[in-house]
Design an enzyme around this catalytic site. Structure first.
Site, short mmCIF file in Angstrom:
data_model
loop_
_atom_site.label_atom_id
_atom_site.label_comp_id
_atom_site.label_asym_id
_atom_site.label_seq_id
_atom_site.Cartn_x
_atom_site.Cartn_y
_atom_site.Cartn_z
CG ASP A 128 -1.84 1.07 1.39
OD1 ASP A 128 -2.32 1.56 0.36
OD2 ASP A 128 -2.12 1.46 2.54
CD GLU A 165 -1.84 3.75 -8.05
OE1 GLU A 165 -3.07 3.46 -8.08
OE2 GLU A 165 -1.31 4.63 -8.77
N GLY A 167 -5.54 4.42 -7.40
CA GLY A 167 -5.87 4.81 -8.77
C GLY A 167 -5.17 6.09 -9.21
CG ASP A 187 -8.75 4.05 2.11
OD1 ASP A 187 -8.01 3.88 1.12
OD2 ASP A 187 -8.35 3.96 3.29
C1 GAL Z 1 -4.86 2.91 3.27
C2 GAL Z 1 -5.45 1.79 2.47
C3 GAL Z 1 -6.46 1.07 3.35
C4 GAL Z 1 -5.76 0.54 4.58
C5 GAL Z 1 -5.05 1.69 5.32
C6 GAL Z 1 -4.21 1.19 6.47
O1 GAL Z 1 -3.90 3.57 2.50
O2 GAL Z 1 -6.06 2.30 1.33
O3 GAL Z 1 -7.05 0.02 2.62
O4 GAL Z 1 -4.83 -0.45 4.21
O5 GAL Z 1 -4.19 2.39 4.43
O6 GAL Z 1 -3.53 2.21 7.13
#
Ligand code: GAL
Length: 355
Positions: A128, A165, A167, A187
């Site tokens: 991520d 990332e 998109g 998210d």
């Molecule tokens: C975001 C991600 C989420 C989750 C979160 C954890 O960047 O999109 O799905 O993993 O971080 O901190």
């Protein structure tokens, strides 16, 4: 298909007990039998410092048994084990959510971290982005994700590689060569508005998905407070039409019978998991009604979603717009060839036509 801890447990509520109990509940609730296989531990599983050997290590307070033991328990239940990491110096937990001391990134430790994952029996890595370039790091996005893909490959252990990332840099154009799934949006949240916003952003991406490489509109909010039962059902139906990875994001241990029945609905899942793996898309709109279509290995599915705050009746023109529906089965009611329906607010209906 699987489950991911983030949507419900976030950071400090994530413990090895939660993960093991969830895995057990996936078996007991028949989710495993329905196809949910990967148990993915998202951000916040780590200590805030590496061990003397330079390796990432499990948070001592919340994962006292360590990741190898957790992986073993998950495997003993016949499920697969997933973990989260980030390409920068920090994970999102440390950057955005201000959970002090939790969330080390893999920057300059890529091979060591992939090796640790392989040693722990990891079958799925969620990698991520999380503003990986913060703090003076200069990473090229596709290259950073490819770097970890190579590190995983070097371990010799097969892992599903899920990248995230949001998109930002059109990952559908480059990620199919690197990863098995890539997030297409920021998210998801537990609200109808969020589900709609994300569903709309999938428009035009169908051509990039196929078996082994999927657009990922993010984890499910099915069964979470913030969505009504009707909205949860439409959310799952939309993800099925989108050939999306289905990662449940609810508290499986305490879900209602209604949520369990929805998550394991064989009609919806057989569309979602159709072996041809062709992603469907929105084909038209009339007012607040959206029309969808997905080609299937043995025919096709069409759907209508009512986005309005009130009920809407389907007209003969709506039916004609869906194409030749001879023999079409409404997967909710089981009725054949019936379209004189009224859809409740936020309700979706799907008809399946076998050739
Ligand atoms: C975001 C991600 C989420 C989750 C979160 C954890 O960047 O999109 O799905 O993993 O971080 O901190």
């Amino acid at each position: 298909m699987g489950w991911n801890s983030w949507n419900t447990f976030r950071c400090y509520d994530l413990t090895e007990q939660v993960v093991v109990q969830t895995a057990e509940a996936m078996v007991a609730s028949s989710m495993k039998d329905a196809g949910y296989e990967y148990v993915v531990v998202d951000d916040c599983w780590q200590e805030g410092t590496r061990g003397e050997d330079g390796r990432l290590r499990a948070h001592r307070g919340r994962f006292p048994s360590g990741m190898a033991a957790l992986g073993e328990q998950i495997h003993d239940l016949g499920l697969k084990f997933g973990l989260y990491a980030s390409p920068g110096r920090r994970t999102c937990a440390m950057i955005y959510d201000r959970y002090p001391g939790i969330g080390l990134g893999s920057f300059s430790h890529e091979q060591l971290d992939a090796d640790s994952m392989a040693d722990w029996g990891v079958d799925y890595l969620k990698y991520d982005w999380c503003r990986a370039n913060r703090g003076g790091t200069k990473l090229d996005e596709p290259a950073a994700f490819a770097h970890m893909a190579q590190a995983i490959q070097n371990t010799g252990r097969p892992m599903v590689y899920s990248i995230s990332e949001y998109g930002r840099s059109k990952p559908w154009e480059w990620a199919p060569q690197v990863a098995n799934l890539w997030r297409t949006t920021p998210d998801i949240g537990p609200s109808w508005r969020s589900v709609m916003r994300i569903a709309d952003k999938q428009h035009g991406l169908a051509q990039f998905a196929g078996p082994g490489h999927w657009n990922d509109p993010d984890m499910l909010e099915v069964g979470n407070a913030g969505l009504s039962p009707t909205e949860s059902r439409s959310h799952l139906m939309l993800w099925a039409m989108l050939a999306a990875p289905l990662m449940a994001g609810n508290d499986v241990r305490s879900m209602s019978a209604q949520t369990r029945d929805l998550l394991t609905d064989s009609q919806i899942l057989s569309i979602a998991m159709d072996p041809a793996g062709r992603q469907g898309e929105r084909t038209g709109r009339r007012g607040k009604l959206d029309f969808w279509r997905r080609e299937l290995s043995d025919g096709f599915a069409v759907g209508v979603l009512n986005r309005a705050r009130s009920a809407r009746g389907l007209t003969t023109e709506d039916r004609d717009r869906l194409g030749d529906l001879t023999g079409a089965v409404d997967i909710t009611s089981g009725e054949i060839g019936r379209f004189d329906l009224t859809l409740a607010s936020h309700e979706m209906r799907i008809w399946r036509v076998r050739s």
